[in-house]
Motif scaffolding. Sequence first.
Motif, PDB file in Angstrom:
ATOM      1  N   UNK A 123       0.831  -1.214   0.000  1.00  0.00           N
ATOM      2  CA  UNK A 123       0.000   0.000   0.000  1.00  0.00           C
ATOM      3  C   UNK A 123       0.862   1.258   0.000  1.00  0.00           C
ATOM      4  N   UNK A 124       1.968   1.251   0.756  1.00  0.00           N
ATOM      5  CA  UNK A 124       2.890   2.395   0.711  1.00  0.00           C
ATOM      6  C   UNK A 124       3.432   2.588  -0.701  1.00  0.00           C
ATOM      7  N   UNK A 125       3.803   1.486  -1.347  1.00  0.00           N
ATOM      8  CA  UNK A 125       4.320   1.560  -2.712  1.00  0.00           C
ATOM      9  C   UNK A 125       3.288   2.098  -3.681  1.00  0.00           C
ATOM     10  N   UNK A 126       2.048   1.636  -3.547  1.00  0.00           N
ATOM     11  CA  UNK A 126       0.976   2.121  -4.418  1.00  0.00           C
ATOM     12  C   UNK A 126       0.692   3.602  -4.201  1.00  0.00           C
ATOM     13  N   UNK A 127       0.886   4.070  -2.984  1.00  0.00           N
ATOM     14  CA  UNK A 127       0.629   5.470  -2.657  1.00  0.00           C
ATOM     15  C   UNK A 127       1.542   6.404  -3.456  1.00  0.00           C
ATOM     16  N   UNK A 128       2.710   5.923  -3.793  1.00  0.00           N
ATOM     17  CA  UNK A 128       3.689   6.751  -4.505  1.00  0.00           C
ATOM     18  C   UNK A 128       3.168   7.147  -5.890  1.00  0.00           C
ATOM     19  N   UNK A 147      -5.142   5.892   0.904  1.00  0.00           N
ATOM     20  CA  UNK A 147      -5.162   6.309   2.313  1.00  0.00           C
ATOM     21  C   UNK A 147      -6.281   5.601   3.069  1.00  0.00           C
ATOM     22  N   UNK A 148      -7.439   5.505   2.455  1.00  0.00           N
ATOM     23  CA  UNK A 148      -8.556   4.788   3.067  1.00  0.00           C
ATOM     24  C   UNK A 148      -8.228   3.323   3.293  1.00  0.00           C
ATOM     25  N   UNK A 149      -7.577   2.709   2.308  1.00  0.00           N
ATOM     26  CA  UNK A 149      -7.160   1.309   2.454  1.00  0.00           C
ATOM     27  C   UNK A 149      -6.118   1.161   3.575  1.00  0.00           C
ATOM     28  N   UNK A 208      -0.867  11.960   7.690  1.00  0.00           N
ATOM     29  CA  UNK A 208      -0.010  12.355   6.575  1.00  0.00           C
ATOM     30  C   UNK A 208      -0.629  11.972   5.233  1.00  0.00           C
ATOM     31  N   UNK A 209      -1.030  10.717   5.095  1.00  0.00           N
ATOM     32  CA  UNK A 209      -1.513  10.267   3.782  1.00  0.00           C
ATOM     33  C   UNK A 209      -2.808  10.959   3.379  1.00  0.00           C
ATOM     34  N   UNK A 210      -3.738  11.119   4.306  1.00  0.00           N
ATOM     35  CA  UNK A 210      -4.979  11.824   3.966  1.00  0.00           C
ATOM     36  C   UNK A 210      -4.699  13.298   3.686  1.00  0.00           C
TER      37      UNK A 210
END
Length: 154
Positions: A17-22, A110-112, A93-95
Amino acid sequence: MQKTSKDYLFVGIQFILFGLYVFDYFEKFKTLAFLHYLALILAILGFLVAIFSVFNLDRNLTVYPTPKNNSNLITSGLYKYTRHPIYSGIIFFTFGYSIYLGSIYKLIISGHLFIWFFFKSNYEEKRLMEKYSDYIKYRKITGRFFPKIKKPQD
């Protein structure tokens, strides 16, 4: 305590999920100027909460939900107010950063992450209760991701 396959699963999916956030695949949306800057402040605050929480854990820090064998229960610093301030900081941070960028894709990730941290923290708390007898009391007086709102005394 011995790590289980769940430890590796929770951490593995978290890093996916961190990787996808990028990345970002969708159109951006426009935010109002005050919301844009408020979101940036939220992102910075979240980053600082996560960093201070990491330092607060010191040698007890592990990416896995299972606590280290030679660790102590930390209930001071930001852990006085919330049981999982690192997760809280990452969520803020993510939201915040997603709204700042106007990214629907990042908001979805972020929701995930928020949902994943909920499940990961459930497992983590089971492991913490196995290791620390006073964790149950600590759990009753502190919130999971956000400080508990205390009821006014009559």
